[in-house]
Design a protein around this motif. Structure first.
Motif, short mmCIF file in Angstrom:
data_model
loop_
_atom_site.label_atom_id
_atom_site.label_comp_id
_atom_site.label_asym_id
_atom_site.label_seq_id
_atom_site.Cartn_x
_atom_site.Cartn_y
_atom_site.Cartn_z
N GLN A 67 28.45 37.79 7.13
CA GLN A 67 27.60 36.92 7.93
C GLN A 67 28.34 36.40 9.16
O GLN A 67 27.80 36.38 10.26
CB GLN A 67 27.14 35.73 7.09
CG GLN A 67 26.33 34.71 7.88
CD GLN A 67 25.95 33.50 7.07
OE1 GLN A 67 25.27 33.63 6.08
NE2 GLN A 67 26.42 32.34 7.48
N LEU A 81 28.53 39.22 11.57
CA LEU A 81 27.23 39.47 12.20
C LEU A 81 26.92 38.40 13.24
O LEU A 81 26.45 38.72 14.34
CB LEU A 81 26.13 39.52 11.13
CG LEU A 81 26.10 40.77 10.24
CD1 LEU A 81 25.10 40.58 9.11
CD2 LEU A 81 25.73 41.98 11.06
N PHE A 82 27.17 37.15 12.88
CA PHE A 82 26.92 36.07 13.83
C PHE A 82 27.73 36.26 15.11
O PHE A 82 27.27 35.99 16.21
CB PHE A 82 27.25 34.72 13.19
CG PHE A 82 26.06 34.04 12.60
CD1 PHE A 82 25.75 32.73 12.93
CD2 PHE A 82 25.22 34.70 11.71
CE1 PHE A 82 24.65 32.10 12.40
CE2 PHE A 82 24.12 34.07 11.17
CZ PHE A 82 23.83 32.76 11.51
N VAL A 119 26.34 39.51 17.17
CA VAL A 119 24.99 39.48 17.76
C VAL A 119 25.07 38.93 19.18
O VAL A 119 25.71 37.90 19.44
CB VAL A 119 24.06 38.60 16.90
CG1 VAL A 119 22.74 38.40 17.60
CG2 VAL A 119 23.84 39.27 15.56
N PHE A 120 24.46 39.65 20.11
CA PHE A 120 24.46 39.23 21.52
C PHE A 120 23.66 37.94 21.72
O PHE A 120 24.00 37.12 22.57
CB PHE A 120 23.88 40.35 22.38
CG PHE A 120 23.79 40.00 23.84
CD1 PHE A 120 24.93 39.98 24.64
CD2 PHE A 120 22.57 39.66 24.42
CE1 PHE A 120 24.84 39.64 25.98
CE2 PHE A 120 22.49 39.33 25.77
CZ PHE A 120 23.63 39.33 26.54
N GLU A 121 22.61 37.77 20.96
CA GLU A 121 21.77 36.58 21.10
C GLU A 121 22.46 35.36 20.50
O GLU A 121 23.38 35.47 19.69
CB GLU A 121 20.43 36.79 20.40
CG GLU A 121 19.56 37.85 21.02
CD GLU A 121 18.21 37.95 20.34
OE1 GLU A 121 18.14 37.63 19.15
OE2 GLU A 121 17.23 38.33 21.00
N LEU A 178 22.49 32.28 17.97
CA LEU A 178 21.92 32.06 16.63
C LEU A 178 22.29 30.67 16.15
O LEU A 178 23.46 30.26 16.22
CB LEU A 178 22.45 33.10 15.64
CG LEU A 178 21.98 34.55 15.81
CD1 LEU A 178 22.73 35.45 14.85
CD2 LEU A 178 20.48 34.66 15.56
N ASN A 227 26.65 30.57 16.15
CA ASN A 227 27.58 31.55 16.68
C ASN A 227 28.06 31.14 18.07
O ASN A 227 27.57 30.18 18.68
CB ASN A 227 26.97 32.95 16.69
CG ASN A 227 25.86 33.10 17.71
OD1 ASN A 227 25.39 32.14 18.29
ND2 ASN A 227 25.43 34.34 17.93
N ASN A 268 27.83 32.61 20.99
CA ASN A 268 26.89 32.76 22.10
C ASN A 268 25.96 31.56 22.21
O ASN A 268 25.61 31.13 23.33
CB ASN A 268 26.07 34.05 21.92
CG ASN A 268 26.91 35.29 22.18
OD1 ASN A 268 27.82 35.26 23.01
ND2 ASN A 268 26.61 36.37 21.49
N SER A 272 16.91 32.45 16.74
CA SER A 272 17.65 33.33 17.65
C SER A 272 17.04 33.20 19.04
O SER A 272 15.82 33.03 19.17
CB SER A 272 17.61 34.78 17.17
OG SER A 272 16.27 35.28 17.21
N ARG A 282 17.73 34.04 23.59
CA ARG A 282 18.51 34.57 24.71
C ARG A 282 17.97 34.01 26.00
O ARG A 282 16.86 33.46 26.04
CB ARG A 282 18.47 36.09 24.72
CG ARG A 282 17.12 36.71 24.93
CD ARG A 282 17.16 38.20 24.68
NE ARG A 282 18.20 38.84 25.45
CZ ARG A 282 18.59 40.10 25.26
NH1 ARG A 282 18.02 40.82 24.31
NH2 ARG A 282 19.54 40.65 26.00
#
Length: 542
Positions: free
Chosen positions: A225, A228-229, A232-234, A236, A249, A251, A319, A321
């Motif tokens: 996890q 993944l966090f 991920v580009f987005e 979260l 995360n 980002n 999530s 962006r």
């Protein structure tokens, strides 16, 4: 091959055992040791209590017997028969094990075993009789291992004339102790059994809470996890029902400009870090897709999914962006689509036009062909000049030029109302946002007009940014808006189309208008159709 030792075998067995069984066995061992220790402690306390009580009772009984007149008289007279008679009667009335009566020299005058009479008593405390001292002693005597109470017999002149030795055999005391300990041990065993059941229930509950996974599996999932966090580009963010951040995360931190490591942000209230925070705090809402929001002054497109465990709502995972990234992509795609649509429309018109000219040339109608070329060229240039003069923004001008030809291709007439004007710098919207609003409204107008067979096929368009407001008006002669969706037409997913449309167009239009504190009204057109009117204050974006 090396043979495994017993220790290694147990170690491997515990290693391969499931977490549920390990928890259960651990609790079982702990409870067994605790209850065993408790049982020993209570046995010790009971043994001391019982010894003290028996000693107290024995001493009281011995002193009472020593003070009896018949006993004093029998000792003075050394009347063994009389003393036997008294002792037999007392033995029947009391629960002591035996009674021995001696003279001032501790010589037995009475003993349950007649053969012992005349011999000196055993285990006497030196000097105690001379001092008139009473005492308790536990030892092996003529009657066996017993707890004895010894007290002097006094005559009327307060002279020690004898001694009473009253005893309780240890076997009798042990029987009393067993009678007390047996229910206690049974109760502790029952408690242990109940604790075993509760331990199994607890270990089962722990396994359920862990979703049937072992600790190593949970650790692996947690690391996955985290990975993944981070990958991920987005952005979260996960929050619980109280609005506390449970995961975030990097980002998301960068987008919302949240200082500090993620581990310090976890556990904090989302409303203390994010404004507005209503989107993260709803408890009765539903999953959302592609919501346009402004969070911490940043325009974002967000998706929200609920966390459910055993049918209970546990929070949200959101999530998101940047809106400008989506906007840039959308603008590029819209321009490409517009170019394709314009080229397709112009190609269709020019094919018809070239076919007509070809026919005229084959008929040798050269003057008519030349006249048609001049007329068509003049009309196209006139339209281009008119649109360019009214709309200084090239993106919007290109959009409206394409929509004009698209209407013509569909058999409709798009009319620009006199007075329409737009400067090169669109204010307050961006040109991409304005293009999205105009494109959606005109597409809806085209489709609504085509649905009405009695329509005059006229689409009227007006836009002006000369005053303090940006004014947009699009009217059609279509079938109008059904009453059942009139109040919810701007809600995401609500549509009057039957072509698989997802009800996004007018939702986006309303979202853009709300972001700039604008208003949109819907009125009926005469004789039929709908008029959309938009008013957006210039320079007052949210």
């Amino acid at each position: 091959m090396r043979i495994k030792t017993k220790k290694e075998y147990i170690k491997n067995m515990l290693k391969n055992m499931s977490f549920q069984w390990r928890v259960f066995l651990l609790l079982l061992v702990v409870f067994t040791l605790l209850l065993g220790a408790l049982n020993k402690f209570m046995e010790y306390q009971l043994d001391n209590y019982l010894t003290d009580k028996v000693s107290e009772i024995a001493m009281n009984q011995a002193k009472i017997i020593a003070s009896m007149d018949d006993v004093i008289e029998g000792v003075e007279q050394r009347d063994t028969k009389k003393l036997k008679k008294i002792a037999d009667r007392l033995s029947m009335e009391s629960n002591f094990s035996y009674l021995v009566i001696g003279d001032e020299n501790s010589t037995r005058l009475y003993h349950p075993n007649p053969e012992k009479i005349g011999y000196t008593m055993q285990w006497n405390k030196p000097g105690a009789l001379e001092r008139g001292e009473s005492y308790i002693i536990s030892s092996e005597g003529s009657m066996g291992l017993a707890l004895r109470a010894k007290t002097p017999i006094w005559d009327k002149n307060n002279q020690v004339i004898g001694v009473i030795s009253l005893g309780y055999l240890n076997s009798k005391i042990d029987m009393w102790r067993s009678n007390q300990i047996l229910p206690l041990t049974s109760a502790l065993l029952l408690i242990l059994f109940i604790l075993i059941l509760l331990s199994w229930q607890f270990s089962t509950h722990i396994k359920k809470q862990m979703m049937g996974m072992e600790p190593m599996e949970i650790a692996r999932v947690q690391r996955q996890q985290d990975a993944l966090f981070g990958a991920v580009f987005e952005g979260l963010i996960a929050v619980d029902t109280e609005g506390k951040i449970t995961a975030i995360n990097q980002n998301a931190q960068k987008m919302f400009k949240l200082a500090g490591a993620a581990k310090y942000l976890v556990g904090q209230k989302v409303q203390n870090l994010i404004t507005p925070s209503d989107y993260f705090l709803e408890t009765s809402g539903t999953n959302r897709i592609d919501d346009l929001l402004i969070i911490n002054g940043l325009k974002i497109i967000a998706n929200r999914v609920g966390i459910w465990i055993d049918g209970e709502f546990q929070g949200w995972v959101v999530s998101f962006r940047r809106h400008d990234e989506i906007n840039t992509l959308s603008a590029q795609l819209s321009q490409i689509q517009q170019y394709v649509e314009n080229l397709r429309t112009l190609r269709h018109e020019h094919l018809n036009w070239i076919s007509t000219i070809g026919g005229l040339l084959q008929l040798k109608e050269y003057d008519r062909a030349l006249e048609m070329v001049k007329f068509e060229s003049s009309n196209q240039q006139s339209l281009i000049d008119s649109i360019s003069q009214m709309f200084k923004n090239r993106l919007i001008a290109g959009l409206l030029f394409g929509k004009y030809h698209r209407a013509k291709e569909l058999g409709l007439e798009m009319q620009f109302i006199p007075g329409s004007t737009l400067s090169a710098n669109v204010n307050p919207l961006t040109e991409n946002e304005l293009a999205s609003i105009l494109g959606n409204l005109l597409n809806n107008a085209f489709e609504a007009t085509l649905k009405n067979p009695d329509s005059n096929k006229l689409i009227e368009f007006f836009i002006s940014d000369e005053g303090s407001e940006l004014i947009i008006e699009v009217s059609d002669n279509g079938c109008g808006i059904a009453p059942d969706i009139h109040d919810t037409i701007f809600t995401r997913g609500v549509t009057s189309k039957n072509s698989g449309d997802h009800g996004i167009g007018l939702y986006l239009v309303k979202t853009y208008i709300d972001q700039y504190n604008g208003t949109i009204t819907i009125d009926d057109n005469e004789p039929c159709g709908t008029v959309f009117s938009i008013f957006i204050p210039k320079g007052k974006g949210s």
